[in-house]
Design a protein around this motif. Structure first.
Motif, PDB file in Angstrom:
ATOM      1  N   PRO A  56       0.797  -1.235   0.000  1.00  0.00           N
ATOM      2  CA  PRO A  56       0.000   0.000   0.000  1.00  0.00           C
ATOM      3  C   PRO A  56       0.831   1.287   0.000  1.00  0.00           C
ATOM      4  CG  PRO A  56      -0.921  -1.589   1.529  1.00  0.00           C
ATOM      5  CD  PRO A  56       0.368  -2.169   1.034  1.00  0.00           C
ATOM      6  N   ASN A  57       2.035   1.260   0.539  1.00  0.00           N
ATOM      7  CA  ASN A  57       2.860   2.468   0.567  1.00  0.00           C
ATOM      8  C   ASN A  57       3.711   2.643  -0.687  1.00  0.00           C
ATOM      9  OD1 ASN A  57       1.880   3.231   3.065  1.00  0.00           O
ATOM     10  ND2 ASN A  57       3.479   2.143   4.176  1.00  0.00           N
ATOM     11  N   ASP A  58       3.723   1.649  -1.584  1.00  0.00           N
ATOM     12  CA  ASP A  58       4.467   1.780  -2.837  1.00  0.00           C
ATOM     13  C   ASP A  58       3.771   2.801  -3.731  1.00  0.00           C
ATOM     14  OD1 ASP A  58       6.230  -0.178  -2.055  1.00  0.00           O
ATOM     15  OD2 ASP A  58       5.285  -1.776  -3.217  1.00  0.00           O
ATOM     16  N   PRO A  59       4.522   3.457  -4.632  1.00  0.00           N
ATOM     17  CA  PRO A  59       3.862   4.359  -5.586  1.00  0.00           C
ATOM     18  C   PRO A  59       2.854   3.570  -6.425  1.00  0.00           C
ATOM     19  CG  PRO A  59       6.263   4.495  -5.771  1.00  0.00           C
ATOM     20  CD  PRO A  59       5.960   3.374  -4.831  1.00  0.00           C
ATOM     21  N   LYS A  60       1.773   4.241  -6.824  1.00  0.00           N
ATOM     22  CA  LYS A  60       0.742   3.565  -7.619  1.00  0.00           C
ATOM     23  C   LYS A  60       1.295   3.102  -8.958  1.00  0.00           C
ATOM     24  CE  LYS A  60      -3.226   5.752  -8.093  1.00  0.00           C
ATOM     25  NZ  LYS A  60      -4.425   6.450  -8.619  1.00  0.00           N
ATOM     26  N   CYS A  61       2.174   3.906  -9.574  1.00  0.00           N
ATOM     27  CA  CYS A  61       2.727   3.577 -10.883  1.00  0.00           C
ATOM     28  C   CYS A  61       4.222   3.853 -10.875  1.00  0.00           C
ATOM     29  CB  CYS A  61       2.043   4.411 -11.953  1.00  0.00           C
ATOM     30  SG  CYS A  61       2.679   4.145 -13.618  1.00  0.00           S
ATOM     31  N   VAL A  62       4.996   2.911 -11.378  1.00  0.00           N
ATOM     32  CA  VAL A  62       6.448   3.061 -11.480  1.00  0.00           C
ATOM     33  C   VAL A  62       6.839   2.901 -12.946  1.00  0.00           C
ATOM     34  CG1 VAL A  62       8.688   2.142 -10.805  1.00  0.00           C
ATOM     35  CG2 VAL A  62       6.792   2.116  -9.163  1.00  0.00           C
ATOM     36  N   ILE A  63       7.401   3.964 -13.532  1.00  0.00           N
ATOM     37  CA  ILE A  63       7.890   3.892 -14.906  1.00  0.00           C
ATOM     38  C   ILE A  63       9.264   3.236 -14.839  1.00  0.00           C
ATOM     39  CG2 ILE A  63       8.361   5.168 -17.027  1.00  0.00           C
ATOM     40  CD1 ILE A  63       5.427   5.435 -15.939  1.00  0.00           C
ATOM     41  N   LYS A  64       9.392   2.045 -15.411  1.00  0.00           N
ATOM     42  CA  LYS A  64      10.624   1.264 -15.267  1.00  0.00           C
ATOM     43  C   LYS A  64      11.660   1.554 -16.350  1.00  0.00           C
ATOM     44  CE  LYS A  64       9.850  -3.011 -13.727  1.00  0.00           C
ATOM     45  NZ  LYS A  64       9.273  -4.371 -13.667  1.00  0.00           N
ATOM     46  N   ILE A 104       8.311   5.803 -29.228  1.00  0.00           N
ATOM     47  CA  ILE A 104       8.756   5.570 -27.855  1.00  0.00           C
ATOM     48  C   ILE A 104       8.046   4.329 -27.331  1.00  0.00           C
ATOM     49  CG2 ILE A 104       8.708   6.500 -25.500  1.00  0.00           C
ATOM     50  CD1 ILE A 104       8.899   9.303 -26.784  1.00  0.00           C
ATOM     51  N   LYS A 105       8.779   3.552 -26.551  1.00  0.00           N
ATOM     52  CA  LYS A 105       8.209   2.380 -25.871  1.00  0.00           C
ATOM     53  C   LYS A 105       8.456   2.560 -24.383  1.00  0.00           C
ATOM     54  CE  LYS A 105      10.256  -1.711 -25.909  1.00  0.00           C
ATOM     55  NZ  LYS A 105      10.747  -3.024 -26.356  1.00  0.00           N
ATOM     56  N   VAL A 106       7.428   2.356 -23.576  1.00  0.00           N
ATOM     57  CA  VAL A 106       7.550   2.500 -22.126  1.00  0.00           C
ATOM     58  C   VAL A 106       7.168   1.185 -21.448  1.00  0.00           C
ATOM     59  CG1 VAL A 106       5.204   3.444 -21.906  1.00  0.00           C
ATOM     60  CG2 VAL A 106       6.874   3.900 -20.114  1.00  0.00           C
ATOM     61  N   VAL A 107       7.887   0.846 -20.392  1.00  0.00           N
ATOM     62  CA  VAL A 107       7.559  -0.314 -19.551  1.00  0.00           C
ATOM     63  C   VAL A 107       7.271   0.246 -18.163  1.00  0.00           C
ATOM     64  CG1 VAL A 107       8.383  -2.477 -18.555  1.00  0.00           C
ATOM     65  CG2 VAL A 107       9.032  -1.858 -20.893  1.00  0.00           C
ATOM     66  N   PHE A 108       6.111  -0.127 -17.615  1.00  0.00           N
ATOM     67  CA  PHE A 108       5.732   0.400 -16.303  1.00  0.00           C
ATOM     68  C   PHE A 108       5.006  -0.663 -15.489  1.00  0.00           C
ATOM     69  CE2 PHE A 108       2.408   1.319 -19.315  1.00  0.00           C
ATOM     70  CZ  PHE A 108       1.219   1.132 -18.642  1.00  0.00           C
ATOM     71  N   GLU A 113      -3.489  -0.734  -6.815  1.00  0.00           N
ATOM     72  CA  GLU A 113      -4.676   0.092  -7.041  1.00  0.00           C
ATOM     73  C   GLU A 113      -4.875   0.283  -8.545  1.00  0.00           C
ATOM     74  OE1 GLU A 113      -5.815   4.645  -5.855  1.00  0.00           O
ATOM     75  OE2 GLU A 113      -4.439   3.577  -4.536  1.00  0.00           O
ATOM     76  N   VAL A 114      -6.123   0.424  -8.996  1.00  0.00           N
ATOM     77  CA  VAL A 114      -6.394   0.675 -10.412  1.00  0.00           C
ATOM     78  C   VAL A 114      -5.815   2.038 -10.792  1.00  0.00           C
ATOM     79  CG1 VAL A 114      -8.212   1.094 -12.119  1.00  0.00           C
ATOM     80  CG2 VAL A 114      -8.450  -0.773 -10.474  1.00  0.00           C
ATOM     81  N   LEU A 115      -5.117   2.078 -11.923  1.00  0.00           N
ATOM     82  CA  LEU A 115      -4.551   3.314 -12.456  1.00  0.00           C
ATOM     83  C   LEU A 115      -5.459   3.773 -13.587  1.00  0.00           C
ATOM     84  CD1 LEU A 115      -2.206   5.375 -12.610  1.00  0.00           C
ATOM     85  CD2 LEU A 115      -1.077   3.781 -14.168  1.00  0.00           C
ATOM     86  N   SER A 116      -6.076   4.924 -13.437  1.00  0.00           N
ATOM     87  CA  SER A 116      -7.077   5.387 -14.388  1.00  0.00           C
ATOM     88  C   SER A 116      -6.535   6.514 -15.268  1.00  0.00           C
ATOM     89  CB  SER A 116      -8.302   5.887 -13.612  1.00  0.00           C
ATOM     90  OG  SER A 116      -9.275   6.385 -14.486  1.00  0.00           O
ATOM     91  N   THR A 145       0.112  -8.213 -11.399  1.00  0.00           N
ATOM     92  CA  THR A 145       0.015  -9.388 -10.531  1.00  0.00           C
ATOM     93  C   THR A 145       1.258 -10.243 -10.745  1.00  0.00           C
ATOM     94  OG1 THR A 145      -1.067 -10.738 -12.218  1.00  0.00           O
ATOM     95  CG2 THR A 145      -2.508  -9.388 -10.810  1.00  0.00           C
ATOM     96  N   THR A 146       1.335 -11.288  -9.972  1.00  0.00           N
ATOM     97  CA  THR A 146       2.456 -12.213 -10.138  1.00  0.00           C
ATOM     98  C   THR A 146       2.419 -12.849 -11.523  1.00  0.00           C
ATOM     99  OG1 THR A 146       1.091 -13.832  -9.003  1.00  0.00           O
ATOM    100  CG2 THR A 146       2.765 -12.715  -7.697  1.00  0.00           C
ATOM    101  N   ASP A 147       1.219 -12.869 -12.163  1.00  0.00           N
ATOM    102  CA  ASP A 147       1.096 -13.427 -13.512  1.00  0.00           C
ATOM    103  C   ASP A 147       1.636 -12.453 -14.567  1.00  0.00           C
ATOM    104  OD1 ASP A 147      -0.241 -15.514 -12.324  1.00  0.00           O
ATOM    105  OD2 ASP A 147      -2.218 -14.685 -12.754  1.00  0.00           O
ATOM    106  N   LYS A 148       1.523 -11.149 -14.302  1.00  0.00           N
ATOM    107  CA  LYS A 148       1.930 -10.122 -15.270  1.00  0.00           C
ATOM    108  C   LYS A 148       2.692  -9.051 -14.499  1.00  0.00           C
ATOM    109  CE  LYS A 148       0.170  -7.210 -18.885  1.00  0.00           C
ATOM    110  NZ  LYS A 148      -0.487  -7.496 -20.100  1.00  0.00           N
ATOM    111  N   MET A 149       4.014  -9.080 -14.593  1.00  0.00           N
ATOM    112  CA  MET A 149       4.840  -8.233 -13.745  1.00  0.00           C
ATOM    113  C   MET A 149       4.971  -6.789 -14.221  1.00  0.00           C
ATOM    114  SD  MET A 149       5.536 -10.024 -11.163  1.00  0.00           S
ATOM    115  CE  MET A 149       6.862  -9.198 -10.340  1.00  0.00           C
ATOM    116  N   SER A 150       4.643  -6.489 -15.463  1.00  0.00           N
ATOM    117  CA  SER A 150       4.694  -5.103 -15.925  1.00  0.00           C
ATOM    118  C   SER A 150       3.913  -4.973 -17.231  1.00  0.00           C
ATOM    119  CB  SER A 150       6.141  -4.635 -16.113  1.00  0.00           C
ATOM    120  OG  SER A 150       6.798  -5.433 -17.057  1.00  0.00           O
ATOM    121  N   TYR A 151       3.630  -3.739 -17.592  1.00  0.00           N
ATOM    122  CA  TYR A 151       2.948  -3.419 -18.843  1.00  0.00           C
ATOM    123  C   TYR A 151       3.952  -2.790 -19.806  1.00  0.00           C
ATOM    124  CZ  TYR A 151      -1.509  -3.916 -16.339  1.00  0.00           C
ATOM    125  OH  TYR A 151      -2.566  -4.398 -15.634  1.00  0.00           O
TER     126      TYR A 151
END
Length: 197
Positions: A56-64, A104-108, A113-116, A145-151
């Motif tokens: 819960p204290n992690d940032p909602k979205c992390v641009i990797k 540009i290609k981004v991995v995040f 929490e849902v990111l809207s 999720t553990t099934d999908k570690m990033s977008y």
């Protein structure tokens, strides 16, 4: 660091659009279970699969990472998780051949929490004068999720300007922001348009 660019990076507003009420992941999962359209939307986000990662204290979205992708050339990739990577972008310009097509290609990663309505906004200046502003809607995402570690999201293709007047040094500032106007990453970078690679 770059808050003096606020006007350049203002997101486009849609007349009459209001951000919906905030809900927890569990509230979304329980919401109107008999509503087929809502269930299809939840499935498209992946709301009912896997165990969410992140605390819960992690940032909602992390641009990797970010990458400059040009057909026929190696990708220029930036690992944003490396210490000082964002701060050094302004002083290490990319070189782009005039008239070259690129995107540009981004991995995040989305945590807990849902990111809207994640958007990418970029303003480019040359000699202090804004020459372009671009905005790309990336969409809404369920927590990874553990099934999908990033977008991974690839932006629309662009073409570098060409001609003698287009060649030279450009400064840019970019940000990733969501519907709540929360900025997830704000950074300055630069590039040079050259006659050749």
């Amino acid at each position: 660091m770059v808050d003096h660019h606020e006007d350049d990076l203002a997101a486009t507003k849609t007349e009459g659009f209001k951000v919906g009420e905030k809900k927890s992941l569990q509230e979304y999962q329980e919401l109107d279970k008999d509503d087929d359209a809502l269930n299809r939307w939840k499935a498209s986000l992946g709301l009912n699969s896997g165990t969410p990662i992140g605390q819960p204290n992690d940032p909602k979205c992390v641009i990797k990472s970010l990458a400059l992708v040009t057909p026929g050339r190696p990708n220029v990739e930036i690992d944003l998780s490396a210490a000082g990577a964002v701060d050094s972008l302004k002083d290490k310009p990319f070189k782009i051949k005039e008239g070259a097509k690129f995107h540009i290609k981004v991995v995040f990663q989305v945590n807990h929490e849902v990111l809207s309505g994640l958007k990418y906004i970029q303003a480019v200046k040359r000699k202090g004068i804004r020459v372009s502003k671009d905005e790309e809607m990336l969409g809404s995402y369920a927590p990874n999720t553990t099934d999908k570690m990033s977008y991974t999201k690839e932006f629309n293709e662009e073409e570098a300007p060409s001609g003698m007047l287009a060649r030279g040094h450009y400064n840019a500032v970019s940000k990733f922001v969501d519907d709540d106007e929360h900025t997830h990453l704000l950074f300055e970078w630069s590039f040079d348009i050259a006659k050749d690679w």
